[in-house]
Design an enzyme around this catalytic site. Structure first.
Site, PDB file in Angstrom:
ATOM      1  N   LYS A  71      34.562   1.121   2.400  1.00  0.00           N
ATOM      2  CA  LYS A  71      35.230   0.760   1.136  1.00  0.00           C
ATOM      3  C   LYS A  71      34.232   0.740  -0.017  1.00  0.00           C
ATOM      4  O   LYS A  71      34.589   0.475  -1.152  1.00  0.00           O
ATOM      5  CB  LYS A  71      35.890  -0.619   1.262  1.00  0.00           C
ATOM      6  CG  LYS A  71      37.106  -0.644   2.181  1.00  0.00           C
ATOM      7  CD  LYS A  71      37.780  -1.977   2.111  1.00  0.00           C
ATOM      8  CE  LYS A  71      38.638  -2.275   3.320  1.00  0.00           C
ATOM      9  NZ  LYS A  71      39.883  -1.523   3.355  1.00  0.00           N
ATOM     10  N   GLN A 107      36.921  -6.518   0.258  1.00  0.00           N
ATOM     11  CA  GLN A 107      37.260  -5.997  -1.072  1.00  0.00           C
ATOM     12  C   GLN A 107      36.242  -6.413  -2.132  1.00  0.00           C
ATOM     13  O   GLN A 107      36.027  -5.682  -3.098  1.00  0.00           O
ATOM     14  CB  GLN A 107      38.658  -6.491  -1.509  1.00  0.00           C
ATOM     15  CG  GLN A 107      39.806  -5.961  -0.681  1.00  0.00           C
ATOM     16  CD  GLN A 107      39.992  -4.445  -0.792  1.00  0.00           C
ATOM     17  OE1 GLN A 107      39.565  -3.803  -1.755  1.00  0.00           O
ATOM     18  NE2 GLN A 107      40.618  -3.858   0.211  1.00  0.00           N
ATOM     19  N   HIS A 130      44.452 -10.507   4.641  1.00  0.00           N
ATOM     20  CA  HIS A 130      44.634  -9.262   5.395  1.00  0.00           C
ATOM     21  C   HIS A 130      44.699  -9.651   6.875  1.00  0.00           C
ATOM     22  O   HIS A 130      44.065 -10.627   7.285  1.00  0.00           O
ATOM     23  CB  HIS A 130      43.413  -8.372   5.130  1.00  0.00           C
ATOM     24  CG  HIS A 130      43.480  -7.009   5.729  1.00  0.00           C
ATOM     25  ND1 HIS A 130      43.212  -6.772   7.056  1.00  0.00           N
ATOM     26  CD2 HIS A 130      43.767  -5.806   5.175  1.00  0.00           C
ATOM     27  CE1 HIS A 130      43.337  -5.475   7.294  1.00  0.00           C
ATOM     28  NE2 HIS A 130      43.665  -4.870   6.161  1.00  0.00           N
ATOM     29  N   CYS A 140      48.730  -4.378   5.342  1.00  0.00           N
ATOM     30  CA  CYS A 140      48.177  -5.271   6.377  1.00  0.00           C
ATOM     31  C   CYS A 140      48.172  -6.726   5.914  1.00  0.00           C
ATOM     32  O   CYS A 140      47.248  -7.480   6.262  1.00  0.00           O
ATOM     33  CB  CYS A 140      46.784  -4.840   6.813  1.00  0.00           C
ATOM     34  SG  CYS A 140      46.757  -3.234   7.571  1.00  0.00           S
ATOM     35  N   ASP A 186      35.804 -13.290   3.743  1.00  0.00           N
ATOM     36  CA  ASP A 186      36.139 -11.882   3.931  1.00  0.00           C
ATOM     37  C   ASP A 186      35.766 -11.155   2.641  1.00  0.00           C
ATOM     38  O   ASP A 186      36.438 -11.284   1.619  1.00  0.00           O
ATOM     39  CB  ASP A 186      37.636 -11.748   4.244  1.00  0.00           C
ATOM     40  CG  ASP A 186      38.059 -10.293   4.370  1.00  0.00           C
ATOM     41  OD1 ASP A 186      37.218  -9.394   4.150  1.00  0.00           O
ATOM     42  OD2 ASP A 186      39.241 -10.052   4.688  1.00  0.00           O
TER      43      ASP A 186
HETATM   44  N1  7TS Z   1      39.920  -7.640   4.623  1.00  0.00           N
HETATM   45  C1  7TS Z   1      40.462  -7.143   3.509  1.00  0.00           C
HETATM   46  C2  7TS Z   1      40.631  -8.040   2.322  1.00  0.00           C
HETATM   47  C3  7TS Z   1      40.837  -5.799   3.469  1.00  0.00           C
HETATM   48  O1  7TS Z   1      41.351  -5.310   2.338  1.00  0.00           O
HETATM   49  C4  7TS Z   1      40.650  -4.992   4.604  1.00  0.00           C
HETATM   50  C5  7TS Z   1      41.089  -3.559   4.629  1.00  0.00           C
HETATM   51  C6  7TS Z   1      40.058  -5.558   5.731  1.00  0.00           C
HETATM   52  C7  7TS Z   1      39.718  -6.891   5.714  1.00  0.00           C
HETATM   53  C8  7TS Z   1      39.776  -4.768   6.957  1.00  0.00           C
HETATM   54  O2  7TS Z   1      38.835  -3.802   6.704  1.00  0.00           O
HETATM   55  P1  7TS Z   1      38.449  -2.757   7.846  1.00  0.00           P
HETATM   56  O3  7TS Z   1      37.446  -1.881   7.215  1.00  0.00           O
HETATM   57  O4  7TS Z   1      37.935  -3.550   8.977  1.00  0.00           O
HETATM   58  O5  7TS Z   1      39.730  -2.035   8.188  1.00  0.00           O
HETATM   59  N2  7TS Z   1      42.113  -3.253   3.726  1.00  0.00           N
HETATM   60  C9  7TS Z   1      42.873  -2.144   3.700  1.00  0.00           C
HETATM   61  C10 7TS Z   1      43.858  -1.951   2.752  1.00  0.00           C
HETATM   62  O6  7TS Z   1      44.119  -2.747   1.853  1.00  0.00           O
HETATM   63  N3  7TS Z   1      44.459  -0.779   2.971  1.00  0.00           N
HETATM   64  O7  7TS Z   1      43.895  -0.220   4.056  1.00  0.00           O
HETATM   65  C11 7TS Z   1      42.909  -1.059   4.510  1.00  0.00           C
END
Ligand code: 7TS
Length: 408
Positions: free
Chosen positions: A225, A202, A122, A365, A199
């Site tokens: 999430k 997920q 991501h 992303c 990371d």
């Molecule tokens: N890493 C992964 C693997 C992700 O899926 C996401 C967000 C992030 C980092 C960043 O998370 P945040 O909470 O800091 O934004 N993924 C997604 C997605 O798949 N669709 O919208 C956000």
């Protein structure tokens, strides 16, 4: 086994209908829905004990501080951290990864060094490292993934040499669903003296997490999430590394003593928490963790495996539908990306919206990964604890409807 019908009752948003159709929410990889326990916790905080934390001697502030710190302890326990002092509140996984890049990275990475990142990350786990490489003159290299979306292990082993200072990769891909062999990869990184950043955006919501067993150096994840509010996330790090790091942001709350020409940092974890934090969100995050803990993360994982197995089997039978990522539910999570003939994923998502089915379309992303596979975009259905097998059937029916509309 999870009682999905009972779980669904806990989520007010799932009770609504649009044009008589129930909401089929298949976009939890972007952000999950919230159970009443979390919504109520935030509401109660604002109604009954809102005050700034770590300041007042009065009851309200003490109560708010206690709840804020109590939530931290729950979250730390949830990932089996050795100490709650290793758990830093951030806004989200993105901020957690930036924190590591700007502090540990700027202190320890320099010209001649290498940063290794997988090629399915991501942007949150990609751009901070691109920036770090630019700022420090280090090289940024990519660990390739196979066409199926698995880490190319021989290639990874070959990339690991004494110049590698940091390895960053996702434990679960938000596009391909791949669960990476994190424990082995971390051990390999350590063998060449590199620090391993995982990371968990997920994976933490969907898999049991044990940072001591993984032995990673840093783990980043987001509250929203995993049933929690937006605006709150966490960075877990090993204490000696955190203790040695410069603060990321400076200001109030992160200091012990300040003079006009000097200051002394606060103890962990507050050294990294400058300014008034997201108090309601942190408390809500704690309740989200309580909810998941009560369900049992092994059960959460089992439900996801069942959903993915069903989706792979039944979506796999839809003519013209191409699913990306590993075909084995044992090594993948609940994000299922696909294309459907030549229908643009955005058109498909709009069409599904008529059926009150929410999926995501785009590059999620992870643009370089889409480029690598020659794709401008994919459609993605992603599952969580409140999704049912019947909802996958609804998705398939709606796809068949789209086939007619688009004359596929
Ligand atoms: N890493 C992964 C693997 C992700 O899926 C996401 C967000 C992030 C980092 C960043 O998370 P945040 O909470 O800091 O934004 N993924 C997604 C997605 O798949 N669709 O919208 C956000």
């Amino acid at each position: 086994m999870l009682n999905i019908e009972a779980i669904r009752q806990d989520f007010p948003i799932l009770q609504q209908k649009t044009n008589g159709k129930p909401l089929v929410f298949l976009d939890s990889a972007a952000s999950s829905q919230k159970p009443l326990a979390v919504i109520k916790a935030v509401d109660t905080y604002y109604r009954e004990y809102h005050a700034n934390v770590h300041r007042g001697i009065y009851d309200l502030s003490e109560k708010a501080s206690a709840a804020y710190e109590q939530a931290r302890k729950k979250i730390a326990r949830f990932i089996n951290a050795k100490s709650w002092r290793e758990l830093i509140y951030t806004r989200n996984a993105t901020e957690s990864l930036n924190l590591v890049a700007y502090t540990w990275g700027m202190q320890h990475v320099g010209p001649g060094d290498t940063i290794l990142v997988s090629d399915m990350e991501h942007h949150a786990n990609l751009i901070p490292w691109q920036q770090l490489a630019k700022r420090t003159g280090a090289a940024l290299k990519y660990i390739p993934t196979t066409t199926e979306g698995l880490i190319d292990q021989p290639a990874y082993a070959q990339l690991l040499d004494s110049t590698v200072k940091l390895v960053a990769f996702t434990l679960m891909s938000n596009v391909l669903g791949t669960i990476t062999p994190a424990k082995a990869m971390i051990a390999q990184a350590h063998a060449v003296g590199a620090v391993a950043v995982v990371d968990g955006a997920q994976s933490v919501p969907h898999l049991p997490t044990d940072v001591q067993d993984l032995d990673c150096d840093f783990l980043a994840f987001s509250g929203h999430k995993m049933l929690g509010p937006t605006g709150i996330g966490a960075l877990w790090g090993k204490k000696p590394l955190l203790a040695d790091m410069e603060p990321f942001l400076t200001g109030g709350d992160m200091i012990k003593q300040v003079g006009y020409d000097r200051c002394e940092w606060n103890a962990l974890p507050w050294k990294f928490e400058a300014g008034t934090p997201a108090i309601a969100q942190a408390i809500g995050f704690g309740y989200a963790v309580d909810y998941l803990t009560a369900l049992g993360m092994d059960n959460v994982r089992q439900h996801e495996k069942d959903m993915v197995a069903y989706a792979l089997e039944h979506l796999g039978r839809v003519e013209g539908l191409r699913i990306f990522g590993p075909q084995d539910p044992e090594i993948r999570g609940g994000a299922v990306s696909f294309t459907f003939g030549d229908i643009h994923p955005h058109d498909l998502a709009s069409m599904l919206n008529y059926h009150n089915i929410a999926i995501r379309a785009g590059h999620h992303c992870a643009q370089p990964l889409h480029d690598k596979h020659g794709l401008a975009a994919t459609a993605r259905a992603s599952f969580y604890i409140y999704n049912t097998l019947q909802e996958i059937d609804c998705l398939i029916e709606a796809l068949e409807d789209a086939r007619k509309t688009f004359e596929l």
